[in-house]
Design an enzyme around this catalytic site. Structure first.
Site, PDB file in Angstrom:
ATOM      1  N   LEU A 180       0.838  -0.200 -11.474  1.00 28.12           N
ATOM      2  CA  LEU A 180       1.992  -1.193 -11.004  1.00 28.12           C
ATOM      3  C   LEU A 180       1.684   0.372  -9.739  1.00 28.12           C
ATOM      4  O   LEU A 180       2.254   1.570 -10.120  1.00 28.12           O
ATOM      5  CB  LEU A 180       3.241  -1.138 -11.113  1.00 28.12           C
ATOM      6  CG  LEU A 180       3.010  -2.747 -11.795  1.00 28.12           C
ATOM      7  CD1 LEU A 180       4.383  -3.003 -12.907  1.00 28.12           C
ATOM      8  CD2 LEU A 180       3.087  -3.669 -10.625  1.00 28.12           C
ATOM      9  N   CYS A 181       1.826   0.611  -8.468  1.00 26.84           N
ATOM     10  CA  CYS A 181       2.221   1.165  -7.510  1.00 26.84           C
ATOM     11  C   CYS A 181       2.953   2.527  -7.832  1.00 26.84           C
ATOM     12  O   CYS A 181       3.696   3.436  -7.955  1.00 26.84           O
ATOM     13  CB  CYS A 181       2.607   1.006  -6.120  1.00 26.84           C
ATOM     14  SG  CYS A 181       2.611   1.905  -4.920  1.00 26.84           S
ATOM     15  N   PHE A 182       4.884   1.212  -8.380  1.00 26.61           N
ATOM     16  CA  PHE A 182       5.766   2.210  -8.457  1.00 26.61           C
ATOM     17  C   PHE A 182       5.808   2.730  -9.527  1.00 26.61           C
ATOM     18  O   PHE A 182       7.325   2.997  -9.796  1.00 26.61           O
ATOM     19  CB  PHE A 182       6.482   0.693  -8.076  1.00 26.61           C
ATOM     20  CG  PHE A 182       7.211   1.032  -6.907  1.00 26.61           C
ATOM     21  CD1 PHE A 182       7.862   1.276  -6.001  1.00 26.61           C
ATOM     22  CD2 PHE A 182       6.709  -0.284  -6.066  1.00 26.61           C
ATOM     23  CE1 PHE A 182       8.259   1.872  -4.789  1.00 26.61           C
ATOM     24  CE2 PHE A 182       6.360  -0.547  -4.763  1.00 26.61           C
ATOM     25  CZ  PHE A 182       7.527  -0.015  -3.490  1.00 26.61           C
TER      26      PHE A 182
END
Lengths: 258, 129
Positions: free
Chosen positions: A150-152
């Site tokens: 996940l990017c976040f």
């Protein structure tokens, strides 16, 4: 520089990616800047351009989630409770460096968002690579196979951080003489990605404030790049979508390309 | 390879001619300047052996810190070698961009030329501007 912006309605992942790609192609041709701020008609995972599809399958073994692949890099985003934006600029106007990124464009949009959050008494800052235990600081670690899906969950210099949590990240794609930048502002935690805190969990309720957010981004781009934006107040896509572009993003060959 | 003997695309790819097994091949890479600007390289996608590349056309892609960018071929011909191992050692590319940092080797098509590309002095001038 001339520009057009649109606060768009919620669309499918395929339509959203197709429109963004069409914007990039059109800007490469006509040199007009375009900004679109939008949402998604159902929870959708967007994969980074170089992410392996099997990582998505591991994340969603039931394969009941909608998925698309972005043209931009970075990690996967669960678009459930977020605002997404895309901007296309002529690469030279964006101050793009050799081969790629325009740090100036990141800084502009993220700076505008930090300013907007500040207007609402939310103290946000840019991530500047300070080491924190358990946090991946650079996409370079992806090479070693240790990168978060996940990017976040990742951190890059320039990400927007509130209380240590990443609430906004962006990624870019160069095509010919134009540059596309995608980004996402996390509004609240999705049950599909419970490790991520959004602005709501951090004490700020942003729903209903989309127009003000959009204007802040428009003003930031106007100030930094001299773009004279016209509002595109229409429910149609901001640019026509070439059929081959739509077919590409619909194709499993694209979504599961690696 | 000595950078002063190479030719360059405006888009920062270099090409040098060399002889391997009695055959002339064009060796292609990206410049030290571009690598420094790109900072952290994450992924690189290169063509397969046998693929045709065309001067000025895209032959691969590279992802730096969150920007995906095309790589443009400085030469027209057929790919005869691909530096596949580079994908796992992109961090090391910066230390040796003109030798171990080669990306592809190309058998030039009949009539193909690199004389139209920038020479070292012209490329340096472009980077300084």
């Amino acid at each position: 520089m001339e520009g057009i912006y649109q606060i768009d309605s919620a669309r499918s992942g395929i339509d959203n990616m197709s429109i963004d790609q069409a914007m990039l192609l059109q800007t490469a041709e006509d040199g007009i800047a375009r900004l679109r701020i939008y949402s998604w008609d159902k929870p959708t995972v967007s994969l980074g351009y170089f992410q392996k599809f099997e990582e998505f399958q591991s994340f969603n073994p039931a394969e009941d989630l909608s998925v698309v692949r972005r043209a931009t890099g970075g990690g996967a985003i669960v678009h459930h409770y977020d605002w997404t934006y895309s901007i296309t600029l002529p690469a030279t106007e964006a101050g793009a460096i050799a081969h790629g990124a325009s740090p100036r464009l990141y800084d502009c949009v993220h700076g505008a968002v930090i300013g907007w959050l500040g207007q609402h008494q939310v103290a946000a800052e840019l991530w500047s690579n300070q080491p924190l235990p358990g946090i991946q600081q650079s996409s370079a670690v992806c090479n070693a196979g240790g990168c978060s899906f996940l990017c976040f969950e990742r951190r890059h210099a320039g990400d927007v951080i509130v209380d240590g949590f990443k609430v906004m990240g962006s990624a870019q794609r160069r095509h010919g003489h134009a540059l596309l930048q995608h980004g996402s502002l996390l509004l609240r935690t999705s049950p599909l990605a419970t490790s991520l805190l959004g602005l709501s969990e951090l004490g700020f309720q942003p729903e209903g404030l989309l127009a003000g957010f959009s204007l802040q981004v428009v003003d930031g781009l106007r100030a930094d790049f001299g773009i004279q934006f016209q509002c595109y107040d229409c429910s149609d896509p901001i640019v026509p979508i070439p059929e081959e572009t739509q077919l590409k993003f619909e194709s499993k060959l694209w979504t599961a390309r690696i | 390879m000595n950078p002063e003997n190479l030719k360059y695309n405006e888009s920062h790819e270099w090409v040098g001619l060399t002889s391997e097994n009695g055959q002339q091949v064009a060796v292609v890479g990206i410049t030290d300047f571009a690598i420094q600007q790109l900072t952290d390289l994450v992924y690189m996608e290169l063509p397969k052996i046998g693929a045709q590349v065309v001067q000025g056309q895209q032959f691969g892609e590279v992802e730096s810190v969150k920007a995906v960018s095309p790589l443009y071929s400085p030469v027209t011909g057929k790919v005869v070698a691909v530096h596949s191992e580079l994908a796992d050692q992109l961090e090391g590319l910066a230390s040796d961009p003109y030798d171990n940092g080669w990306l592809i080797k190309v058998e030039m098509a009949a009539g193909a030329t690199i004389d139209n590309l920038l020479d070292y002095a012209a490329y340096q001038k472009q980077c300084a501007s």
